[in-house]
Every structure is written in structure tokens, then in C-alpha cells.
Design a protein around this motif. Structure first.
Motif, PDB file in Angstrom:
ATOM      1  N   LYS A  71     -29.276   0.904  33.758  1.00 38.14           N
ATOM      2  CA  LYS A  71     -28.193  -0.087  33.830  1.00 38.14           C
ATOM      3  C   LYS A  71     -27.545  -0.337  32.464  1.00 38.14           C
ATOM      4  O   LYS A  71     -26.327  -0.447  32.350  1.00 38.14           O
ATOM      5  CB  LYS A  71     -28.735  -1.394  34.408  1.00 38.14           C
ATOM      6  CG  LYS A  71     -27.657  -2.470  34.537  1.00 38.14           C
ATOM      7  CD  LYS A  71     -28.080  -3.581  35.436  1.00 38.14           C
ATOM      8  CE  LYS A  71     -27.152  -4.787  35.437  1.00 38.14           C
ATOM      9  NZ  LYS A  71     -25.811  -4.612  34.975  1.00 38.14           N
ATOM     10  N   ASP A  75     -23.569   0.329  31.869  1.00 39.54           N
ATOM     11  CA  ASP A  75     -22.655  -0.773  31.542  1.00 39.54           C
ATOM     12  C   ASP A  75     -21.888  -0.477  30.248  1.00 39.54           C
ATOM     13  O   ASP A  75     -20.692  -0.732  30.154  1.00 39.54           O
ATOM     14  CB  ASP A  75     -23.437  -2.093  31.383  1.00 39.54           C
ATOM     15  CG  ASP A  75     -23.878  -2.652  32.738  1.00 39.54           C
ATOM     16  OD1 ASP A  75     -23.376  -2.149  33.772  1.00 39.54           O
ATOM     17  OD2 ASP A  75     -24.722  -3.570  32.762  1.00 39.54           O
ATOM     18  N   HIS A  93     -22.125   1.236  38.457  1.00 43.05           N
ATOM     19  CA  HIS A  93     -23.148   0.780  39.406  1.00 43.05           C
ATOM     20  C   HIS A  93     -24.516   1.217  38.909  1.00 43.05           C
ATOM     21  O   HIS A  93     -24.659   2.307  38.367  1.00 43.05           O
ATOM     22  CB  HIS A  93     -22.912   1.397  40.785  1.00 43.05           C
ATOM     23  CG  HIS A  93     -21.499   1.284  41.246  1.00 43.05           C
ATOM     24  ND1 HIS A  93     -21.041   0.229  42.009  1.00 43.05           N
ATOM     25  CD2 HIS A  93     -20.414   2.089  41.031  1.00 43.05           C
ATOM     26  CE1 HIS A  93     -19.748   0.393  42.256  1.00 43.05           C
ATOM     27  NE2 HIS A  93     -19.342   1.515  41.675  1.00 43.05           N
ATOM     28  N   ALA A  94     -25.498   0.351  39.145  1.00 41.11           N
ATOM     29  CA  ALA A  94     -26.870   0.725  38.806  1.00 41.11           C
ATOM     30  C   ALA A  94     -27.761   0.306  39.960  1.00 41.11           C
ATOM     31  O   ALA A  94     -27.389  -0.566  40.764  1.00 41.11           O
ATOM     32  CB  ALA A  94     -27.304   0.049  37.510  1.00 41.11           C
ATOM     33  N   ASP A  97     -28.427  -3.614  41.017  1.00 37.58           N
ATOM     34  CA  ASP A  97     -27.522  -4.359  40.127  1.00 37.58           C
ATOM     35  C   ASP A  97     -26.982  -5.629  40.786  1.00 37.58           C
ATOM     36  O   ASP A  97     -26.151  -6.339  40.224  1.00 37.58           O
ATOM     37  CB  ASP A  97     -26.368  -3.467  39.644  1.00 37.58           C
ATOM     38  CG  ASP A  97     -25.515  -2.911  40.787  1.00 37.58           C
ATOM     39  OD1 ASP A  97     -25.754  -3.291  41.959  1.00 37.58           O
ATOM     40  OD2 ASP A  97     -24.623  -2.103  40.518  1.00 37.58           O
ATOM     41  N   GLY A 101     -25.376  -1.715  44.378  1.00 37.77           N
ATOM     42  CA  GLY A 101     -26.078  -0.553  43.824  1.00 37.77           C
ATOM     43  C   GLY A 101     -25.477   0.771  44.244  1.00 37.77           C
ATOM     44  O   GLY A 101     -24.253   0.964  44.208  1.00 37.77           O
TER      45      GLY A 101
END
Ligand code: NAI
Length: 382
Positions: A71, A75, A93-94, A97, A101
Motif C-alpha cells: 500500500k 500510494d 488500490h491495495a 485498503d 481493494g
């Protein structure tokens, strides 16, 4: 309707005419593993290049969806890329998140590019990556099956070992009963770096005098001896080379990846050159889906049979009879918006005796093992 007739007529006559009626207003490209070495470089190239493919006066938006389990890096990548002044929209997206996600990353995607997974360290072969990357790719395939429209999406797999992981994805999709939507025609392993290397290395030894890089088809698989560069297609450029020089050139293409792994000394494998090679392929697909062309020919590692063991398209049977019934092979094929449409196996009829009698038999023997490992893999047993 006259526009339709005119349009269809144009399509038949000229491959390059815009496919106006089916132009989507949005094209979404998802990169899974975007925070990695390949993923970051590829994201940069696509963010800075893809909008050049949008035709003037077209309302099309291109969206880049960046996904990774890391993440923090994703970001940062998003923030950095979002300051670049091109009209390509972005989202990051992680996993976990809190914003959907991987589902949010994948939903409505037209093209999914996958460079997720571990790269090689010195002394490792691509096959050494198999267990760990097969698990990652199986999980990503599950997410794709849940979130994407498998009747239209293209899956472009970069993660190694490509020779075994494309079969893993195929099998995983079958286990979801999602394969009947023709997704096999839209699942491609990216071997373009081998073509990029073959062209570059040949040009270093024997520069063409027209200022253009030579095109060298590379067929088979994407690992060591399974990589078969077809230098005989450039007979004029290789005519000045003796046999040891030519053999060295072939081996350099087959093991070119090792040069980078060694030079990076434990810090990874090809990233920038791979991103360049993948960008070329994604550009082909973007042009196709924007309707700028109705088809293109390229070499990728593709399934030859569908889930019912039927040929996926014209040319599958003929190719299989020439390559010992292997179900996957990198070969020139024509791709349309519905997927691989015709396999152009004729290249195998024009190999020289060394390519045909020495390189291809070793390729087939090793590729068979790689394919079997992929087909036998079961993520539940890992
Ligand atoms: P990297 O380690 O720099 O990046 C991999 C990324 O995948 C990381 O950001 C990691 O967080 C992410 N990742 C891991 N598990 C994930 C998951 N479940 N979901 C989403 N993301 C996940 O590696 P690099 O150098 O970018 O290479 C990636 C892959 O590409 C390797 O398997 C490498 O062997 C392969 N490769 C393929 C080539 C080809 O010609 N097809 C050429 C060069 C590399």
C-alpha cells in the motif's frame, strides 16, 4: 445504416481504418503488481504515452488502475504519477485498503497486465520462482474471475515462469467454470522482451543500413532453451556471421535475462527493458480496443486449445501437429477485439536446419515439462 455499411466495407478493405461504431468511451487498463520494478516503470510509460493513441475528436477516456499488496508504495506511485500532465486518469488500490481493494481495481477492466510476483536473484532460474508465483497468480486469477467480464477482458501475464503460469491461469479459470466465455483467446503470456533483445543484439553486431531496427521473430517459450530466436528470417544481416558468432547471438537472446540479474547483483531482474517491451504490447491492445485498428499480429505465448480440448482458432491444429501436441506456444498470431483469431504457424515451415533440428526439439522437450508443472499445480495443496 449507410454508415454501418460504409464502416463494414472499410473494415474489410483496410485494416487501419477506425472502428468507429464500437469505440468505447472508456478504456480501463489495470496493472496488478504496479508497485514493483516493472509495474512502476510500465505505469509511467503508459501514463505518458497511451493518450497519443486517442483519435482527435474522440470522447474516449483512458484509465490506469494501479494495484499492489504494497500500500505504501502504491500510494506514493499514485501521488507521483498524478502530477504528470497527460489526460489519463488514475486510481490506486491495495489489498484491504477499505476502498474495495482488488475488486475496485479490476472491475470494468478491458486490459489486465500482471507483473505481480517475485523476480529472480543470481543463480535462480525462472522455474525456481514457480511455487511462490503460481500461488500469487492463482489468487489473482480468482479475483479476476470474480470481478471482471470474462467475455471481453484481455489478460496479459508478465510474471515468471511464463511457460508454466499461463497454464496455471487457464486451469484456475476452468475451476471457476468461467472459461466458456472464450477467455483462452484473450489470455497471453508476454514474451516480447525476447523479441526486443533479439532485435537489439542483432543490430549491435550487424547494423541495418536503413536506420531501422531489425525485426526478429522469437517463438517457443520464455525461459532459456525454450526461447527460439528465428534469425534465419534476417538472412541478409546474418550472412556475414560465422557459425560460432551466430550461436553466441542465439544464446545471448536465450540467456539475456541472466546478464541483468547478474548486473543487478541480487536486486532483481529486467524491469526497464521489460516495461518497454510490455508497453509496446499494451499499445497494440489499446489501439485495437480504441478501434484504431481491427486486428494486429504479434508473438505471445498462448493457449492452443480451449477447455474442451478444441482448437482455440484457425491454425491451432496445424501448429500442434508441428510441435508435438503442446498446448501452449509463443507464435505469431492475429488478434482481434474478441481475442486470438488466427495462428500464423507458417514461420515453422521456413526455419533453417539448425533452428528446426537443434533448437526446436530442445525447446519442445523443456516446454513440455514447464507446461505440465503448470497444469498439475493446485493452489489448495500449497
Ligand atoms: P518486483 O519484486 O519489483 O515487483 C513485484 C511486485 O508484485 C511487488 O510490488 C509486490 O508487492 C507485488 N505483489 C506480490 N504479490 C502480489 C499480489 N498477490 N498481488 C499484487 N501484487 C503483488 O518484481 P519485478 O522486477 O517487477 O518482476 C515482476 C515479475 O515479472 C517477476 O516474476 C519477474 O520474474 C517477471 N519478469 C518477466 C519478464 C518477461 O519477459 N515476461 C521479464 C522480467 C521479469
Amino acid at each position: 445504416s449507410s454508415l454501418l455499411v460504409l464502416h463494414l466495407g472499410r473494415n474489410n478493405i483496410n485494416n487501419q481504418m477506425p472502428h468507429l461504431l464500437s469505440s468505447p468511451s472508456n478504456l480501463k487498463v489495470a496493472i496488478l503488481g504496479a508497485a514493483g520494478g516493472i509495474g512502476q516503470s510500465l505505469s509511467l510509460l503508459l501514463k505518458t504515452q497511451l493518450h497519443y493513441l486517442i483519435q482527435a475528436n474522440s470522447p474516449t477516456n483512458i484509465h490506469l488502475s494501479l494495484y499492489d499488496i504494497n500500500k505504501e508504495v502504491i500510494d506514493g506511485l499514485y501521488a507521483d504519477l498524478s502530477h504528470i500532465d497527460t489526460p489519463i486518469s488514475l486510481s490506486a488500490h491495495a489489498a484491504n485498503d477499505g476502498k474495495g481493494g482488488i475488486h475496485a481495481a479490476l472491475v470494468d477492466s478491458d486490459i489486465i497486465v500482471i507483473p505481480a510476483g517475485m523476480p529472480r536473484k543470481p543463480g535462480m532460474t525462472r522455474d525456481d520462482l514457480f511455487n511462490i508465483n503460481a500461488k500469487i497468480i492463482s489468487q489473482l486469477t480468482d479475483s479476476i474471475a470474480e470481478s471482471c467480464d470474462l467475455s471481453k477482458v484481455f489478460i496479459l501475464l508478465i510474471s515468471n515462469p511464463v511457460n508454466s503460469l499461463v497454464p496455471v491461469v487457464c486451469n484456475r479459470l476452468i475451476s471457476h467454470h468461467k472459461i466458456d466465455k472464450g477467455i483462452e483467446k484473450r489470455l497471453l503470456g508476454i514474451t516480447n522482451l525476447d523479441l526486443v533483445r533479439a532485435s537489439t543484439f542483432l543490430n549491435e553486431l550487424s547494423p541495418s543500413n536503413n536506420g531501422r531496427m531489425p525485426y526478429v521473430p522469437v517463438i517457443g517459450g520464455h525461459s532459456g532453451d525454450t526461447i527460439v530466436p528465428v534469425f534465419s528470417s534476417q538472412s541478409q544481416l546474418i550472412s556475414t556471421m560465422d557459425e560460432p558468432q551466430l550461436k553466441h547471438l542465439i544464446s545471448r537472446v536465450q540467456y539475456g535475462g541472466d546478464e541483468i540479474v547478474k548486473a543487478k547483483n541480487g536486486k532483481g531482474s529486467a524491469t526497464l527493458s521489460m516495461a518497454h517491451a510490455a508497453c509496446k504490447i499494451v499499445t497494440n491492445f489499446t489501439n485495437l480496443l480504441l478501434g484504431n485498428v481491427n486486428s494486429f499480429e504479434s508473438i505471445n505465448y498462448i493457449p492452443l486449445l480451449d477447455h474442451q480440448n478444441q482448437p482455440i482458432c484457425k491454425g491451432s491444429n496445424e501448429l500442434m501437429s508441428m510441435i508435438d501436441n503442446l498446448q501452449f506456444f509463443a507464435i505469431p498470431a492475429t488478434v482481434t477485439s474478441s481475442g486470438v483469431n488466427e495462428i500464423n504457424y507458417d514461420i515453422l515451415n521456413h526455419l533453417n536446419s539448425y533452428e528446426k533440428n537443434e533448437l526446436i526439439p530442445i525447446c519442445l522437450m523443456k516446454l513440455k515439462k514447464n507446461i505440465n508443472s503448470g497444469l498439475e499445480f493446485n493452489v489448495e495443496e500449497v
